[in-house]
Write an enzyme that holds these catalytic residues in place. Structure first.
Site, PDB file in Angstrom:
ATOM      1  CG  ASN A 157      -1.765   1.402   1.434  1.00 32.52           C
ATOM      2  OD1 ASN A 157      -2.528   1.577   0.562  1.00 32.52           O
ATOM      3  ND2 ASN A 157      -0.441   1.960   2.821  1.00 32.52           N
ATOM      4  CB  ALA A 184       5.288   5.587  -9.497  1.00 37.20           C
ATOM      5  CE1 TYR A 189       0.378   8.667  -6.846  1.00 37.67           C
ATOM      6  CE2 TYR A 189      -1.112   8.295  -8.328  1.00 37.67           C
ATOM      7  CZ  TYR A 189      -0.170   8.374  -7.217  1.00 37.67           C
ATOM      8  OH  TYR A 189      -1.890   7.275  -6.730  1.00 37.67           O
TER       9      TYR A 189
END
Length: 255
Positions: free
Chosen positions: A84, A153, A150
């Site tokens: 997570n 990724a 972001y």
């Protein structure tokens, strides 16, 4: 619905707050045994007493090795890994992004999942109900202007997930990715505030624009994400693997 996960041994990264905490508490409520980590020591200290935990930077391989060893010892084995941990990364045009901020975003959002999986898989092979769940994002299949680190990724997370699902399928280990969209909480607010500042717009206007691309005009809650994760990690989800599952109200674009 009884999901049949009582006693399931679960490691969740970044479980002190937000989505991670929702996942930890949901597994706990279903009778699972949970171990977690975070960089927020104060947040970890507020978790229920039965949740094992330690401070860990998941981008640091030495700390991850200690985490997995401690989790397996505490839980008595491992059935589920939930990757997570993530950070928002920098907001800005690609020519303005600090390379160190790029590196850090990929280390936490993508490489950390490799760091955990490579050490967890030998333990998962001994499980009768093994799963890896990797948190990606709606940005991982649609792109996200002004947040290229972001998006890159999270796109990589999907490729990593699908590759692992093929690699580990014969061992009975399911691997799936969850793709949140606009998630209620402080982190989502900070992301939208940064975008509003970057574009010189009021927050309300940026928020309204984000919702204009969503079929369900509401934020996703951590509990809704946790419910999806619990199902795919339960015996009822034994045939679900290699999937990038959107829990985002049908986000078509976030540009």
């Amino acid at each position: 619905m009884d999901l049949g996960i009582t006693g399931l041994r679960v490691l969740v990264t970044a479980g002190a707050n937000g989505i991670g905490r929702g996942i930890v508490e949901a597994f706990l409520a279903e009778g699972a045994k949970v171990y977690t980590c975070d960089v927020d020591a104060a947040g970890l200290a507020t978790l229920p007493a039965e949740v094992g935990h330690q401070v860990t930077d998941v981008a640091d391989r030495a700390q991850v090795a200690t985490l997995v060893e401690s989790a397996v010892a505490h839980l008595g084995g491992l059935d589920v890994l939930v990757n997570n941990a993530g950070i928002a990364g920098p907001t800005g045009k690609v020519e303005d992004i600090n390379p160190e901020d790029w590196d850090r975003c990929l280390q936490v959002c993508l490489t950390s999942q490799f760091n955990l999986a490579r050490l967890a898989v030998p333990h998962l092979r001994a499980s009768g109900n093994a799963s890896i769940v990797n948190l990606s994002s709606a940005a991982g299949h649609l792109g996200f202007a002004l947040r290229s680190p972001y998006a890159a990724a999270k796109w990589g997370v999907i490729g990593f997930t699908k590759s692992l699902s093929i690699e580990l399928g014969e061992a009975g280990i399911r691997v799936n990715a969850i793709l949140p969209g606009l998630v209620a909480g402080d982190r989502q607010r900070r992301v939208l505030e940064a975008k509003a500042q970057q574009r010189g717009l009021p927050f309300a206007e940026v928020e309204k624009a984000a919702f204009s691309y969503v079929s369900i005009k509401d934020y996703v809650t951590p509990q809704q994400l946790a419910d999806q994760i619990l199902f795919i990690c339960s015996p009822r989800g034994r045939t679900i693997s290699g999937q990038a599952i959107a829990v985002d109200g049908d986000t078509r674009m976030l540009a």
